[in-house]
Design an enzyme around this catalytic site. Structure first.
Site, PDB file in Angstrom:
ATOM      1  N   ASN A 198      28.821   6.833 -15.597  1.00  0.00           N
ATOM      2  CA  ASN A 198      27.942   5.703 -15.287  1.00  0.00           C
ATOM      3  C   ASN A 198      26.597   6.076 -14.659  1.00  0.00           C
ATOM      4  OD1 ASN A 198      29.681   3.876 -16.438  1.00  0.00           O
ATOM      5  ND2 ASN A 198      30.892   3.643 -14.586  1.00  0.00           N
TER       6      ASN A 198
ATOM      7  N   VAL B  91      27.698   0.732 -13.862  1.00  0.00           N
ATOM      8  CA  VAL B  91      26.411   1.187 -14.413  1.00  0.00           C
ATOM      9  C   VAL B  91      25.277   0.393 -13.765  1.00  0.00           C
ATOM     10  CG1 VAL B  91      24.972   1.416 -16.477  1.00  0.00           C
ATOM     11  CG2 VAL B  91      27.420   1.833 -16.643  1.00  0.00           C
TER      12      VAL B  91
ATOM     13  N   TYR C 156      37.440   2.201 -30.150  1.00  0.00           N
ATOM     14  CA  TYR C 156      36.358   3.052 -29.637  1.00  0.00           C
ATOM     15  C   TYR C 156      36.234   4.238 -30.594  1.00  0.00           C
ATOM     16  CZ  TYR C 156      33.382   5.111 -26.011  1.00  0.00           C
ATOM     17  OH  TYR C 156      32.310   5.612 -25.322  1.00  0.00           O
TER      18      TYR C 156
ATOM     19  N   ARG D 244      27.565 -12.825 -13.713  1.00  0.00           N
ATOM     20  CA  ARG D 244      28.252 -14.096 -13.979  1.00  0.00           C
ATOM     21  C   ARG D 244      28.328 -14.917 -12.696  1.00  0.00           C
ATOM     22  NH1 ARG D 244      33.490 -13.290 -17.769  1.00  0.00           N
ATOM     23  NH2 ARG D 244      34.003 -11.445 -16.543  1.00  0.00           N
TER      24      ARG D 244
ATOM     25  N   LYS E 142      35.295  -0.814  -9.484  1.00  0.00           N
ATOM     26  CA  LYS E 142      35.772   0.247 -10.361  1.00  0.00           C
ATOM     27  C   LYS E 142      37.166   0.656  -9.892  1.00  0.00           C
ATOM     28  CE  LYS E 142      34.006   1.962 -13.260  1.00  0.00           C
ATOM     29  NZ  LYS E 142      34.267   1.498 -14.631  1.00  0.00           N
TER      30      LYS E 142
ATOM     31  N   TRP F 101      24.054   5.535 -26.122  1.00  0.00           N
ATOM     32  CA  TRP F 101      25.438   6.006 -25.948  1.00  0.00           C
ATOM     33  C   TRP F 101      25.378   7.370 -25.287  1.00  0.00           C
ATOM     34  CZ3 TRP F 101      29.397   7.830 -30.169  1.00  0.00           C
ATOM     35  CH2 TRP F 101      30.683   7.752 -29.630  1.00  0.00           C
TER      36      TRP F 101
HETATM   37  N1  LIG Z   1      26.784   3.318 -23.838  1.00  0.00           N
HETATM   38  C1  LIG Z   1      27.187   4.157 -22.917  1.00  0.00           C
HETATM   39  O1  LIG Z   1      26.940   5.365 -22.958  1.00  0.00           O
HETATM   40  C2  LIG Z   1      27.954   3.625 -21.758  1.00  0.00           C
HETATM   41  C3  LIG Z   1      28.193   4.407 -20.636  1.00  0.00           C
HETATM   42  C4  LIG Z   1      28.874   3.835 -19.541  1.00  0.00           C
HETATM   43  C5  LIG Z   1      29.334   2.522 -19.652  1.00  0.00           C
HETATM   44  N2  LIG Z   1      29.100   1.831 -20.797  1.00  0.00           N
HETATM   45  C6  LIG Z   1      29.516   0.440 -20.965  1.00  0.00           C
HETATM   46  O2  LIG Z   1      28.920  -0.288 -19.919  1.00  0.00           O
HETATM   47  C7  LIG Z   1      29.713  -1.406 -19.633  1.00  0.00           C
HETATM   48  C8  LIG Z   1      29.995  -1.436 -18.130  1.00  0.00           C
HETATM   49  O3  LIG Z   1      30.775  -0.291 -17.792  1.00  0.00           O
HETATM   50  P1  LIG Z   1      31.211  -0.043 -16.278  1.00  0.00           P
HETATM   51  O4  LIG Z   1      32.067   1.147 -16.236  1.00  0.00           O
HETATM   52  O5  LIG Z   1      29.986  -0.098 -15.441  1.00  0.00           O
HETATM   53  O6  LIG Z   1      32.075  -1.338 -16.072  1.00  0.00           O
HETATM   54  P2  LIG Z   1      32.739  -1.999 -14.775  1.00  0.00           P
HETATM   55  O7  LIG Z   1      32.247  -1.383 -13.538  1.00  0.00           O
HETATM   56  O8  LIG Z   1      34.196  -2.064 -15.035  1.00  0.00           O
HETATM   57  O9  LIG Z   1      32.126  -3.484 -14.838  1.00  0.00           O
HETATM   58  C9  LIG Z   1      32.393  -4.339 -15.916  1.00  0.00           C
HETATM   59  C10 LIG Z   1      31.276  -5.375 -15.943  1.00  0.00           C
HETATM   60  O10 LIG Z   1      31.424  -6.198 -17.103  1.00  0.00           O
HETATM   61  C11 LIG Z   1      31.375  -7.558 -16.704  1.00  0.00           C
HETATM   62  N3  LIG Z   1      32.174  -8.358 -17.629  1.00  0.00           N
HETATM   63  C12 LIG Z   1      33.501  -8.201 -17.906  1.00  0.00           C
HETATM   64  N4  LIG Z   1      33.881  -9.111 -18.826  1.00  0.00           N
HETATM   65  C13 LIG Z   1      32.774  -9.842 -19.119  1.00  0.00           C
HETATM   66  C14 LIG Z   1      32.527 -10.934 -19.994  1.00  0.00           C
HETATM   67  N5  LIG Z   1      33.478 -11.449 -20.771  1.00  0.00           N
HETATM   68  N6  LIG Z   1      31.270 -11.456 -20.027  1.00  0.00           N
HETATM   69  C15 LIG Z   1      30.294 -10.954 -19.256  1.00  0.00           C
HETATM   70  N7  LIG Z   1      30.469  -9.912 -18.412  1.00  0.00           N
HETATM   71  C16 LIG Z   1      31.696  -9.370 -18.352  1.00  0.00           C
HETATM   72  C17 LIG Z   1      31.911  -7.554 -15.294  1.00  0.00           C
HETATM   73  O11 LIG Z   1      31.459  -8.705 -14.656  1.00  0.00           O
HETATM   74  P3  LIG Z   1      32.425  -9.604 -13.717  1.00  0.00           P
HETATM   75  O12 LIG Z   1      32.368  -8.978 -12.356  1.00  0.00           O
HETATM   76  O13 LIG Z   1      31.790 -10.930 -13.808  1.00  0.00           O
HETATM   77  O14 LIG Z   1      33.820  -9.533 -14.325  1.00  0.00           O
HETATM   78  C18 LIG Z   1      31.264  -6.291 -14.737  1.00  0.00           C
HETATM   79  O15 LIG Z   1      29.913  -6.548 -14.419  1.00  0.00           O
HETATM   80  C19 LIG Z   1      30.973  -1.271 -20.494  1.00  0.00           C
HETATM   81  O16 LIG Z   1      30.771  -2.013 -21.670  1.00  0.00           O
HETATM   82  C20 LIG Z   1      31.008   0.206 -20.822  1.00  0.00           C
HETATM   83  O17 LIG Z   1      31.697   0.489 -22.006  1.00  0.00           O
HETATM   84  C21 LIG Z   1      28.428   2.338 -21.836  1.00  0.00           C
END
Ligand SMILES: NC(=O)c1ccc[n+]([C@@H]2O[C@H](COP(=O)([O-])OP(=O)(O)OC[C@H]3O[C@@H](n4cnc5c(N)ncnc54)[C@H](OP(=O)(O)O)[C@@H]3O)[C@@H](O)[C@H]2O)c1
Length: 383
Positions: free
Chosen positions: A159, A188, A73, A208, A373, A306
């Site tokens: 998020n 998110v 990261y 999924r 989460k 981001w």
């Molecule tokens: N760019 C930014 O500013 C920003 C800000 C916040 C978050 N994010 C990103 O957003 C994403 C989600 O974050 P979050 O905190 O909301 O996550 P989270 O609540 O932990 O949820 C993770 C998600 O990813 C899915 N997932 C995990 N492994 C996967 C795979 N191999 N193929 C497809 N789906 C998969 C999970 O689905 P299942 O239930 O099917 O496992 C779940 O929907 C992360 O990549 C995080 O880094 C980015």
């Protein structure tokens, strides 16, 4: 001694009555399930000047925290000098986000008092510990009296903020417009559904395939999702006709991507004229490819988003305005807590037992959290 925002000075008085601090730490980056461990450090000193003492109430485990520990990261937690069992060690404490409760303030602190709730204004604040000393300027007060829950406050800045900005910054969406997203059961994704509903927008959500599919569909619909489907449904070419029927032929102009890979390429078939495709996550860890037709015939624009960069570019007033709006939604029950599980690391267990708990919890997240989460609740260590 747990040293936090800056090295301690000799003017800091040691509180003899407070309990020892526990922190989750790592020395070198790598697989979190192997490199993380729990350590006990001496009690926090009394805060002086403009510093405040905080107890961490809840600290989320985000995919980006895991990526930071893996060393992949852009921002890593900074190395700190910690006193562990009388030996000084250079260790990093993960945890980008969380909710802190003020337990004491220095004599120059103006805007905070004991019992106030705060969130963290600086990235990689080291929230995976029972508490810390920070400068007043590095935290943002959250109105505890508003009635916002601890879970919502602890997960407010990353998020929901991301969801809010992605729905606002790329397309001037009007009530009745449609948004498509994948990873819709992520925290998110749940925030996108909620905020879209509050703005009168419709959402088509992809997740999924899973055993408890109908439970997840029901849950996401209870948040306001219009349709919830699986990535497998995108393989059926009739999906574009189905979606046209739902939208009444209205162009879909915003598509949000948390996942990547082939299913995302297929999702792009749903993009309408002049659509914007925003990538903010890469959960499948697979490359993205685009059908050229979406650029040629639909004039697609692809972006990355981001939140960290957004904070760098926008004013504190703009952040405070959005925090205020989100707190109001959360406090009035319009914005539900994300689906979550609390992992308690209680003050009576040993560091070894705490290490096992944190490693197990992280493995769970790394293998798919099932849309839950994980929130750490770390107590100070009891003698
Ligand atoms: N760019 C930014 O500013 C920003 C800000 C916040 C978050 N994010 C990103 O957003 C994403 C989600 O974050 P979050 O905190 O909301 O996550 P989270 O609540 O932990 O949820 C993770 C998600 O990813 C899915 N997932 C995990 N492994 C996967 C795979 N191999 N193929 C497809 N789906 C998969 C999970 O689905 P299942 O239930 O099917 O496992 C779940 O929907 C992360 O990549 C995080 O880094 C980015």
């Amino acid at each position: 001694m747990l040293r936090l925002s800056k090295p301690q000075t000799s003017t800091w008085k040691r509180t003899l009555t407070t309990m020892a601090t526990r922190a989750i730490v790592y020395e070198s980056d790598g697989n979190p399930a192997s490199v993380l461990s729990a350590v006990t450090c001496p009690p926090l000193p009394n805060p002086t000047g403009s510093s405040i003492a905080l107890k961490h109430v809840l600290s989320p485990v985000h995919p980006s925290d895991i990526n930071a520990i893996e060393g992949v990261y852009p921002y890593q937690p900074r190395p700190r000098q910690l006193d562990v069992g009388g030996r000084e060690r250079t260790l990093r404490i993960p945890g980008n986000e969380g909710l802190g409760e003020v337990t004491d303030v220095g004599e120059a602190v103006k805007g905070l008092k004991k019992g106030d709730w705060v969130v963290f204004g600086k990235k990689q604040s080291g929230t995976w510990s029972s508490g810390q000393i920070l400068e007043e300027k590095d935290v943002i007060k959250v109105d505890r009296e508003s009635g916002i829950s601890a879970v919502n406050a602890a997960t407010l800045v990353v998020n929901p903020f991301t969801a809010y900005n992605m729905l606002s910054d790329f397309v001037d969406l009007q009530p009745g417009d449609w948004v498509v997203q994948n990873g819709a059961n992520s925290a998110v994704g749940q925030a996108v559904i909620t905020l879209a509903r509050l703005r009168g927008l419709h959402t088509i959500n992809f997740i999924r395939k899973r055993e408890d599919l109908s439970d997840v569909q029901t849950y996401l619909k209870s948040l306001g999702a219009t349709h919830v489907m699986t990535y497998d449904d995108l393989e059926d070419k009739t999906i574009t006709e189905q979606v046209k029927e739902w939208t009444g032929g209205k162009d879909i102009r915003l598509l949000l991507n948390c996942v990547g890979g082939k299913a995302t390429t297929r999702m792009l078939r749903l993009a309408g004229k002049n659509a914007h495709f925003v990538t903010y996550g890469a959960m499948a860890k697979e490359a993205l490819s685009f059908p050229p037709s979406v650029f040629i015939f639909n004039n697609l624009t692809a972006h990355g988003f981001w939140q960290t960069e957004w904070f760098k570019q926008k004013s504190q007033q703009e952040s405070a305005r959005i925090i205020g709006e989100l707190v109001k939604y959360m406090a009035t029950g319009k914005f539900k807590e994300p689906n979550h599980e609390i992992v308690n690391i209680n003050g009576k267990i040993s560091d070894q037992e705490a290490t096992t708990i944190i490693r197990d919890a992280i493995s769970k997240v790394a293998h798919g959290s099932g849309g839950k989460k994980l929130l750490l609740q770390m107590d100070p260590v009891q003698p």
